[in-house]
Each structure stands twice: as structure tokens, then as C-alpha cells.
Design an enzyme around this catalytic site. Structure first.
Site, PDB file in Angstrom:
ATOM      1  CG  ASN A 132     -15.636 -12.082 -11.382  1.00  0.00           C
ATOM      2  OD1 ASN A 132     -14.535 -11.515 -11.401  1.00  0.00           O
ATOM      3  ND2 ASN A 132     -16.016 -12.844 -10.371  1.00  0.00           N
ATOM      4  CB  SER A 152      -0.909   0.029   1.225  1.00  0.00           C
ATOM      5  OG  SER A 152      -1.542   1.291   1.283  1.00  0.00           O
ATOM      6  N   GLY A 198     -13.988  -8.254 -13.787  1.00  0.00           N
ATOM      7  CA  GLY A 198     -13.822  -8.410 -12.342  1.00  0.00           C
ATOM      8  C   GLY A 198     -15.097  -8.066 -11.595  1.00  0.00           C
ATOM      9  CE  LYS A 255     -11.374  -0.744  -1.053  1.00  0.00           C
ATOM     10  NZ  LYS A 255     -11.203  -0.012  -2.294  1.00  0.00           N
ATOM     11  CB  THR A 301      -7.214  -1.457   0.943  1.00  0.00           C
ATOM     12  OG1 THR A 301      -7.110  -1.835  -0.414  1.00  0.00           O
ATOM     13  CG2 THR A 301      -6.080  -2.060   1.751  1.00  0.00           C
TER      14      THR A 301
HETATM   15  P1  ATR Z   1     -12.136  -9.434  -3.494  1.00  0.00           P
HETATM   16  O1  ATR Z   1     -12.772 -10.358  -4.508  1.00  0.00           O
HETATM   17  O2  ATR Z   1     -11.745 -10.101  -2.216  1.00  0.00           O
HETATM   18  O3  ATR Z   1     -12.853  -8.141  -3.321  1.00  0.00           O
HETATM   19  P2  ATR Z   1     -10.366  -8.126  -5.284  1.00  0.00           P
HETATM   20  O4  ATR Z   1      -8.875  -8.090  -5.364  1.00  0.00           O
HETATM   21  O5  ATR Z   1     -11.102  -6.858  -5.157  1.00  0.00           O
HETATM   22  O6  ATR Z   1     -10.710  -9.086  -4.093  1.00  0.00           O
HETATM   23  O7  ATR Z   1     -10.950  -8.903  -6.535  1.00  0.00           O
HETATM   24  C1  ATR Z   1     -10.229  -9.802  -7.235  1.00  0.00           C
HETATM   25  C2  ATR Z   1     -10.834  -9.910  -8.630  1.00  0.00           C
HETATM   26  O8  ATR Z   1      -9.860 -10.445  -9.506  1.00  0.00           O
HETATM   27  C3  ATR Z   1     -12.014 -10.865  -8.689  1.00  0.00           C
HETATM   28  O9  ATR Z   1     -12.927 -10.406  -9.652  1.00  0.00           O
HETATM   29  C4  ATR Z   1     -11.339 -12.160  -9.111  1.00  0.00           C
HETATM   30  O10 ATR Z   1     -12.165 -13.084  -9.765  1.00  0.00           O
HETATM   31  P3  ATR Z   1     -12.944 -14.233  -8.919  1.00  0.00           P
HETATM   32  O11 ATR Z   1     -14.153 -13.556  -8.366  1.00  0.00           O
HETATM   33  O12 ATR Z   1     -13.248 -15.278  -9.906  1.00  0.00           O
HETATM   34  O13 ATR Z   1     -11.980 -14.677  -7.841  1.00  0.00           O
HETATM   35  C5  ATR Z   1     -10.322 -11.626 -10.100  1.00  0.00           C
HETATM   36  N1  ATR Z   1      -9.224 -12.558 -10.310  1.00  0.00           N
HETATM   37  C6  ATR Z   1      -8.186 -12.808  -9.477  1.00  0.00           C
HETATM   38  N2  ATR Z   1      -7.335 -13.712 -10.026  1.00  0.00           N
HETATM   39  C7  ATR Z   1      -7.856 -14.042 -11.238  1.00  0.00           C
HETATM   40  C8  ATR Z   1      -7.453 -14.932 -12.290  1.00  0.00           C
HETATM   41  N3  ATR Z   1      -6.327 -15.661 -12.192  1.00  0.00           N
HETATM   42  N4  ATR Z   1      -8.231 -15.007 -13.401  1.00  0.00           N
HETATM   43  C9  ATR Z   1      -9.356 -14.270 -13.497  1.00  0.00           C
HETATM   44  N5  ATR Z   1      -9.797 -13.403 -12.545  1.00  0.00           N
HETATM   45  C10 ATR Z   1      -9.055 -13.300 -11.429  1.00  0.00           C
END
Ligand code: ATR
Length: 264
Positions: free
Chosen positions: A149, A14, A125, A65, A61
Site C-alpha cells: 500500500n 453507486s 491497497g 464500512k 460503502t
Molecule cells: P479507504 O482507504 O477510505 O477505505 P478505499 O477507497 O477503500 O478508501 O481505499 C483507497 C485505497 O487506494 C488505499 O489503499 C489508497 O492508498 P493510501 O492508503 O496510501 O491512501 C489507495 N490509493 C488511492 N489513490 C492512490 C494513488 N494515487 N496511488 C496509490 N494508491 C492509491
């Protein structure tokens, strides 16, 4: 001395402390801002410290959140609408959860003079920051918002709140003017997002919420194919500026020095 924190997990990378401490010094405020690695179980204790005025404010963060919501006394309208809190403070003896990601994203688009009105937007996402992005885009008059997503269920959950959202299967690409990477893909230098850049064509805006690295493969490739690109740096700076205003009632300066601070 006032004390502020950013909480998250992971938190090591961060840049909030760097930015806030720069503004604290610039404005001669008697305060310090630190980062703290937390587990979900620790959140309640941190909020109690704000109640006791041992801590004056926190930024929240990934991944807290939403998790922080049950522990605050009141949400601002924006935090309630997005079910997402990134800034916490005490006011009139109540702990308030606020959201400055929304204004951060809006000002970041303004910074690059991008007018969302009547544009088709494609979001990749469904994580913590996405509700704030959707709310901003709707407010600014986007014609259509599509979202994809990897875990489709999470996209469908967002559609329950934002009914106009079009859900796209992961790996498919709809027609769009602006595409936003709101996944964590790109944080690692080798990360790739599968997109048919040749088919997408030039003159689109590729926006990446990630700002470190400053150019993800998503942005690098987009540029090679003749698209406009922007990373999440200004969104990050503007959300911080807005949190700073809430806590200190001072509009902190954003200039080249501030922007360069974040180039590690
Ligand atoms: P959180 O989901 O805990 O809020 P974030 O960092 O805000 O965390 O979100 C991570 C995003 O990246 C999610 O949309 C995640 O997809 P999933 O919901 O399927 O987990 C996406 N993401 C992370 N790694 C990924 C990968 N290898 N391929 C595709 N999407 C990925």
C-alpha cells in the site's frame, strides 16, 4: 412501503439502487432503494431511523464500512473479524452490522472457476474492502498473501490482525499467481499502476475490484501480456444478492439481464 439505502461519500456512482430496485420489482416487493450522500456525523441519525423502522436496511460503502461499527448494537462474526460492515438491518430489536463482501468475493472467484488453494496472492491497497478479501483468501487456502500500500502504515496495521501477511514496499513486486487491485487507482480512465508486466510474465490472474470502467489499464495491460483478467462486477453483484437475501429472505436471480444492468 419498505425503505432501503446505500450510504457513502461519494455515492453518485453507486449502482446498488439499480440492482436492488430491479430485484425488488422482479419479486413484487413493496419497497424502494435509494442512495444517500452522508457525512460521518449523519451516521448515528440513520441508524436511529432503522431503530424506529423508518428505514428497513442500509448498505454501507466507502468510507464508512468501519466508521459505522460503534453505532450498531451487534456485529455478525464476519463483520467483527474484518471490522467491516456493508449491510445493516434490525433483528429482535437489535441493529445488526453484517459483511457480505466476503461471500461476494468468494462467489466471484467461484464464478470464474479460480481455485485459490495453494496460490500466492499479491494485494494492492489497504482500504475498506481489503480485510474481507484477505479473510476469503485465507478461508480458501491461499499459500501466501503479500500486500502493498502507498501508505505503508495502513498495510502494517493489517498485519497486526493478519500476522501471516507479507508487507511489500509500494512499487516492488513479489512472485505471485494472482494479483488484486483493491486501490481506487483505475477509477479514472488515465490511472496507471506501475508494474513490470514483461517481467511478471503470462498466465497469472489479474483481478480488479473496480468494475466501472469495466477494464482498467491494470486489466487491459495484463490481457495484452497474456494473463487472465476479471473485474469486480460479479463481486459487487454477489454482495448485493447476499444483502437482498438478508433483508427479503429471497435468493434473487443473477442472469444476463442482471449483469447487463450494470453496463452503463
Ligand atoms: P479507504 O482507504 O477510505 O477505505 P478505499 O477507497 O477503500 O478508501 O481505499 C483507497 C485505497 O487506494 C488505499 O489503499 C489508497 O492508498 P493510501 O492508503 O496510501 O491512501 C489507495 N490509493 C488511492 N489513490 C492512490 C494513488 N494515487 N496511488 C496509490 N494508491 C492509491
Amino acid at each position: 412501503m419498505k425503505k432501503y439505502l446505500v450510504i457513502g461519500n461519494p455515492i453518485e456512482h453507486s449502482l446498488s439502487p439499480k440492482l436492488h430496485n430491479h430485484w425488488i420489482k422482479q419479486n413484487n416487493i413493496d419497497a424502494m432503494y435509494e442512495k444517500k450522500l452522508l457525512k460521518e456525523i449523519d451516521i448515528e441519525g440513520i441508524i436511529i431511523e432503522i431503530k424506529k423502522e423508518k428505514i428497513d436496511g442500509i448498505n454501507v460503502t466507502v468510507p464508512f464500512k468501519k466508521t459505522v461499527i460503534p453505532f450498531v448494537d451487534q456485529l455478525t462474526a464476519l463483520a467483527a473479524q474484518t471490522q467491516s460492515v456493508n449491510t445493516v438491518f434490525k433483528k429482535n430489536n437489535k441493529i445488526i452490522g453484517d459483511n457480505t463482501d466476503i461471500i461476494g468475493f468468494e462467489l466471484a472467484l467461484k464464478h470464474i472457476n479460480y481455485d485459490v488453494k495453494n496460490k500466492k496472492i499479491f494485494i494492492l491497497g489497504a482500504g475498506g474492502v481489503v480485510p474481507s478479501i484477505i479473510l476469503t483468501l485465507k478461508k480458501l487456502g491461499a499459500a501466501k498473501i503479500s500486500l502493498s500500500n502507498r501508505t505503508k502504515k495502513k498495510a502494517e496495521n493489517l498485519k497486526k490482525i493478519y500476522s501471516n501477511l507479507e508487507i511489500i514496499d509500494w512499487g516492488e513486486t513479489p512472485d505471485f499467481n494472482m494479483i488484486i487491485n483493491a486501490t481506487s487507482l483505475g477509477l479514472k480512465i488515465d490511472d496507471e499502476i506501475k508494474l513490470d508486466y514483461a517481467d511478471i510474465g503470462p498466465n497469472k490472474l489479474f483481478y480488479d475490484v473496480i468494475y466501472n470502467p469495466s477494464q482498467t489499464n491494470f486489466l487491459l495491460k495484463a490481457k495484452q501480456f497474456g494473463n487472465q483478467i476479471a473485474n469486480g462486477k460479479m463481486m459487487f453483484i454477489y454482495q448485493a444478492q447476499s444483502a437482498f437475501k438478508i433483508w427479503h429472505n429471497i435468493l434473487s436471480k443473477i442472469d444476463n439481464e442482471t449483469i447487463k444492468l450494470l453496463d452503463e
